[in-house]
Motif scaffolding. Structure first.
Motif, PDB file in Angstrom:
ATOM      1  N   UNK A 164      38.600  33.248  43.366  1.00 28.89           N
ATOM      2  CA  UNK A 164      37.469  34.242  43.637  1.00 28.89           C
ATOM      3  C   UNK A 164      37.250  35.363  44.430  1.00 28.89           C
ATOM      4  N   UNK A 165      37.492  35.064  45.259  1.00 27.70           N
ATOM      5  CA  UNK A 165      36.998  35.402  46.742  1.00 27.70           C
ATOM      6  C   UNK A 165      38.225  35.395  47.490  1.00 27.70           C
ATOM      7  N   UNK A 166      39.766  34.780  47.060  1.00 30.22           N
ATOM      8  CA  UNK A 166      40.934  35.489  47.147  1.00 30.22           C
ATOM      9  C   UNK A 166      41.785  36.408  46.483  1.00 30.22           C
ATOM     10  N   UNK A 167      41.269  37.375  45.415  1.00 28.83           N
ATOM     11  CA  UNK A 167      41.519  37.996  44.533  1.00 28.83           C
ATOM     12  C   UNK A 167      40.725  39.269  45.381  1.00 28.83           C
ATOM     13  N   UNK A 168      39.762  39.178  46.153  1.00 26.53           N
ATOM     14  CA  UNK A 168      38.089  39.958  46.372  1.00 26.53           C
ATOM     15  C   UNK A 168      39.334  41.008  47.593  1.00 26.53           C
ATOM     16  N   UNK A 206      30.030  35.192  48.430  1.00 22.57           N
ATOM     17  CA  UNK A 206      29.473  34.121  48.485  1.00 22.57           C
ATOM     18  C   UNK A 206      28.241  34.191  47.753  1.00 22.57           C
ATOM     19  N   UNK A 207      27.045  35.074  48.004  1.00 22.53           N
ATOM     20  CA  UNK A 207      26.203  34.747  47.209  1.00 22.53           C
ATOM     21  C   UNK A 207      26.400  34.520  45.902  1.00 22.53           C
ATOM     22  N   UNK A 208      27.090  35.131  45.207  1.00 20.39           N
ATOM     23  CA  UNK A 208      27.752  36.485  43.336  1.00 20.39           C
ATOM     24  C   UNK A 208      27.733  34.383  42.892  1.00 20.39           C
ATOM     25  N   UNK A 209      29.123  33.522  43.537  1.00 21.86           N
ATOM     26  CA  UNK A 209      29.209  32.441  43.444  1.00 21.86           C
ATOM     27  C   UNK A 209      28.673  31.012  44.017  1.00 21.86           C
ATOM     28  N   UNK A 210      26.945  31.109  45.129  1.00 22.07           N
ATOM     29  CA  UNK A 210      25.960  30.486  44.382  1.00 22.07           C
ATOM     30  C   UNK A 210      25.155  30.781  43.525  1.00 22.07           C
ATOM     31  N   UNK A 211      25.298  31.910  42.865  1.00 17.79           N
ATOM     32  CA  UNK A 211      24.550  31.846  41.811  1.00 17.79           C
ATOM     33  C   UNK A 211      24.471  31.317  40.492  1.00 17.79           C
ATOM     34  N   UNK A 212      26.355  31.830  40.342  1.00 13.77           N
ATOM     35  CA  UNK A 212      27.360  31.262  39.489  1.00 13.77           C
ATOM     36  C   UNK A 212      26.800  29.647  39.341  1.00 13.77           C
ATOM     37  N   UNK A 213      27.095  29.520  40.441  1.00 10.58           N
ATOM     38  CA  UNK A 213      27.023  27.742  41.293  1.00 10.58           C
ATOM     39  C   UNK A 213      25.126  26.527  40.785  1.00 10.58           C
TER      40      UNK A 213
END
Length: 180
Positions: free
Chosen positions: A64-68, A145-152
């Motif tokens: 996700x980070x790489x695509x962004x 990173x905040x989006x990933x942490x919320x998902x996690x």
């Protein structure tokens, strides 16, 4: 008179002495949708869920980070995008070559992979900063990173795994709709 001349055909299966008990069934139209997200009960449970999800879904989070980052570099920073692609190809080639050599010295531990992947990530970050793409990098990390942490935090492990599967089929995929 109760028989009235009707004879039943013998069954091809072995019949048991007791008839099977009928279980009540819900109509097939009523089914419960399995929802893979939920709030953890305590902050400790949230931290444990973050750690577990980061370990299980780290490849997807990095993707996700790489695509962004790739999308943000595309219109303006073509050289930085080429650098990102080159480092990605090198890392993928290393991981592909290490996979068949899992019993060798360079491929049997995760630490060995980190000894290569961490310097490659560092070179990529320094390269992006030197090619004046730092704003794209930090914006992508700041949003991602905040989006990933919320998902996690919200992702319940086992959203798609069948917990009631027998020991012979651990991790069997379960349907998205539970028939309860």
């Amino acid at each position: 008179m109760s028989n009235s001349g009707v004879t039943q055909r013998p069954s091809s299966t072995i019949s048991s002495s007791t008839p099977p008990m009928e279980t009540p069934h819900e109509p097939k139209g009523k089914s419960k949708l399995a929802f893979p997200f939920g709030l953890p009960a305590t902050p400790e449970a949230a931290a444990a869920r973050i750690i577990e999800n980061l370990s299980h879904l780290s490849l997807f989070y990095m993707l996700v980070l790489w695509v962004g980052l790739s999308i943000s570099l595309m219109p303006e920073r073509k050289f930085s995008l080429l650098l990102l692609m080159a480092m990605t190809i090198i890392a993928n080639q290393y991981l592909i070559m290490v996979r068949p050599m899992s019993n060798s010295i360079c491929g049997n531990k995760a630490v060995d992979k980190m000894l290569v992947l961490v310097p490659m990530a560092t070179v990529t970050i320094v390269g992006l900063i030197l090619t004046e793409a730092a704003i794209h990098l930090f914006a992508t990390l700041g949003i991602g990173i905040p989006v990933i942490l919320v998902h996690a935090v919200l992702w319940k492990d086992g959203g798609f795994l069948n917990e009631e599967a027998s020991a012979s089929t651990p991790g069997e995929l379960a349907p998205l709709v539970d028939n309860v």
